[in-house]
Design an enzyme around this catalytic site. Sequence first.
Site, PDB file in Angstrom:
ATOM      1  N   GLN A   1       5.684   5.345   2.820  1.00  0.00           N
ATOM      2  CA  GLN A   1       6.565   4.176   2.764  1.00  0.00           C
ATOM      3  C   GLN A   1       7.147   3.819   4.132  1.00  0.00           C
ATOM      4  O   GLN A   1       7.100   4.625   5.064  1.00  0.00           O
ATOM      5  CB  GLN A   1       7.718   4.459   1.793  1.00  0.00           C
ATOM      6  CG  GLN A   1       7.248   4.694   0.367  1.00  0.00           C
ATOM      7  CD  GLN A   1       8.402   4.726  -0.610  1.00  0.00           C
ATOM      8  OE1 GLN A   1       8.703   5.756  -1.177  1.00  0.00           O
ATOM      9  NE2 GLN A   1       9.050   3.592  -0.810  1.00  0.00           N
ATOM     10  N   HIS A   2       7.711   2.634   4.205  1.00  0.00           N
ATOM     11  CA  HIS A   2       8.616   2.175   5.281  1.00  0.00           C
ATOM     12  C   HIS A   2       7.981   1.847   6.623  1.00  0.00           C
ATOM     13  O   HIS A   2       8.617   1.191   7.446  1.00  0.00           O
ATOM     14  CB  HIS A   2       9.742   3.194   5.560  1.00  0.00           C
ATOM     15  CG  HIS A   2      10.392   3.769   4.360  1.00  0.00           C
ATOM     16  ND1 HIS A   2      11.047   2.996   3.431  1.00  0.00           N
ATOM     17  CD2 HIS A   2      10.485   5.056   3.914  1.00  0.00           C
ATOM     18  CE1 HIS A   2      11.528   3.786   2.480  1.00  0.00           C
ATOM     19  NE2 HIS A   2      11.192   5.038   2.751  1.00  0.00           N
TER      20      HIS A   2
ATOM     21  N   ASP B   1       4.093   5.775  -1.855  1.00  0.00           N
ATOM     22  CA  ASP B   1       3.438   6.994  -2.355  1.00  0.00           C
ATOM     23  C   ASP B   1       4.238   7.726  -3.438  1.00  0.00           C
ATOM     24  O   ASP B   1       3.650   8.296  -4.366  1.00  0.00           O
ATOM     25  CB  ASP B   1       3.036   7.945  -1.216  1.00  0.00           C
ATOM     26  CG  ASP B   1       4.167   8.332  -0.281  1.00  0.00           C
ATOM     27  OD1 ASP B   1       5.319   7.877  -0.480  1.00  0.00           O
ATOM     28  OD2 ASP B   1       3.903   9.102   0.652  1.00  0.00           O
TER      29      ASP B   1
HETATM   30  O1  LIG Z   1       9.927   7.933   3.434  1.00  0.00           O
HETATM   31  C1  LIG Z   1       9.539   8.409   2.382  1.00  0.00           C
HETATM   32  C2  LIG Z   1      10.170   8.021   1.101  1.00  0.00           C
HETATM   33  O2  LIG Z   1      11.296   7.234   1.236  1.00  0.00           O
HETATM   34  C3  LIG Z   1       8.422   9.392   2.414  1.00  0.00           C
HETATM   35  O3  LIG Z   1       8.241  10.024   1.166  1.00  0.00           O
HETATM   36  C4  LIG Z   1       7.166   8.715   2.882  1.00  0.00           C
HETATM   37  O4  LIG Z   1       6.705   7.864   1.854  1.00  0.00           O
HETATM   38  C5  LIG Z   1       6.105   9.709   3.352  1.00  0.00           C
HETATM   39  O5  LIG Z   1       5.582  10.473   2.331  1.00  0.00           O
HETATM   40  P1  LIG Z   1       4.588  11.719   2.531  1.00  0.00           P
HETATM   41  O6  LIG Z   1       3.485  11.284   3.421  1.00  0.00           O
HETATM   42  O7  LIG Z   1       5.397  12.840   3.081  1.00  0.00           O
HETATM   43  O8  LIG Z   1       4.102  12.026   1.138  1.00  0.00           O
END
Ligand SMILES: O=C(CO)[C@@H](O)[C@H](O)COP(=O)(O)O
Length: 465
Positions: free
Chosen positions: A71-72, A226
Amino acid sequence: MVLVAGIDSSTQSCKVVVRDAESGALVREGRASHPSGTEVDPAAWWAALGQAVEAAGGLDDVAGVSVAAQQHGMVCLDADGTVVRPALLWNDTRSAAAATALTEELGGPEKWAQAVGSVPVASLTVTKLRWLAEHEPENAARVAAVCLPHDWLTWKLAGAPGLDALVTDRSDASGTGYWSPSAGEYRLDLLDLALGRRPVLPRVIGPADHAGVTKAGAVLGAGAGDNAGAALGVQVEPGDVIVSIGTSGTAFARSPHPASDGSGLVNGFADAEGTFLPLVCTLNASRVLDATARMLGVDLAELSRLALSVPSAEGLVLVPYLEGERTPNKPDSTGALHGLRLDTATPAHLARAAVEGMLCSLADAIDALAAVGTPMSRVLLIGGGAQSPAVREIAPAVFGCPVLVPAPGEYVADGAARQAAWAVAGSASPPHWGEALSVTGFEAPATPDVRAAYAAARDLTVSRG
Ligand SMILES: O=C(CO)[C@@H](O)[C@H](O)COP(=O)(O)O
Ligand SMILES: Nc1ncnc2c1ncn2[C@@H]1O[C@H](COP(=O)(O)OP(=O)(O)O)[C@@H](O)[C@H]1O
């Protein structure tokens, strides 16, 4: 047999699963690594996606594809659709000062929580846009569209058909800091506040809507962040709290109501089924174990064996803020070891302290979810770190409750595949796949002393200077 594909473009790698759209049975899968670092050229994700798809036997025979992703991340495109600069990822903390400034400019944390469900921290896209405007004005001036990793990959799979074709879904839009989960609308005033103008934003489509078609004619699903993808993949039930130990540590649950937490601990995100996903995210999870294994010169299996070879770390506390931290918001923090004695200066105690410290930060995350009224009847542990026997056995002790570990799998990619099947079927709700989730239960007496020692130590860190 109708086939669908799900893609998880996560921080460390890209995973692809191909499943039977009706039963959910796994047909084939593939994966490829991503480069390290907190800014990454999106071209690297596209290349990894191509490799993972090839390893999974291609997508020419699938009827639908969806992408879930980290995300983000800020992906900026110019008027021709060319990437303006490498994407700043969710775990890049350079926009921490921008987060503080934006929070004050809108009138404080509570105002942000009411506006978009989350209080700005460096992870949120809105803060990265402010950083860009302040530090790279020439790049900022070239930005014609801003999107997220999953939006960009979906658009690429559709053949990159022009900026107006960019789409996203509610779950990922809710992590930008300029889309309101409760209103279901962009807050363009907050985009103005961050960047000073309004580039094209992806259209937010419904959970089973079509985002386009691939070159081979497969329906493209809306995709998801994700964590929302994992909730779909696990077929989460009311009362389930999912704790994911990947690069990020997350704790989240589905909820019929949007969350709004002025303390900033809980992000009031949307989910990928039309409801909501209150979520707490830390920057330091599986990599704390990777780093400790590196320090000890052992592999992850030996780290786990060492951690389980002592009944406790006996007062040795590892504060896991190795990348700075997001929850609690300490972007400049570093990790620390406290309580070291001659008799605890052993590889086994350090291994145990690393597992306990990482789990204590996630126990704090679960507490924060509980504090906003999230119903909790069971805790499910997923993500790469859940493969560690030590994590599985120590988690129930630190969390103070039984922990269920689903069979190893790519739950984010599975969720994306389930969304693709939903988009292909056009049904009112996602298909139900298979029997009840197969889980192994872990139980252990609670260790409140470990939580107490961690609580006493977690603020005793030095800044990274
Ligand atoms: O920033 C967040 C949720 O807000 C993280 O969960 C990212 O979405 C990255 O996820 P992974 O790659 O660690 O699964
Ligand atoms: N047996 C294991 N013990 C501990 N950690 C593991 C094990 N297997 C994989 N991991 C960890 O899982 C992490 C990757 O998990 P994953 O959920 O794919 O991350 P992300 O979604 O952030 O890319 C790596 O940091 C790796 O060390």
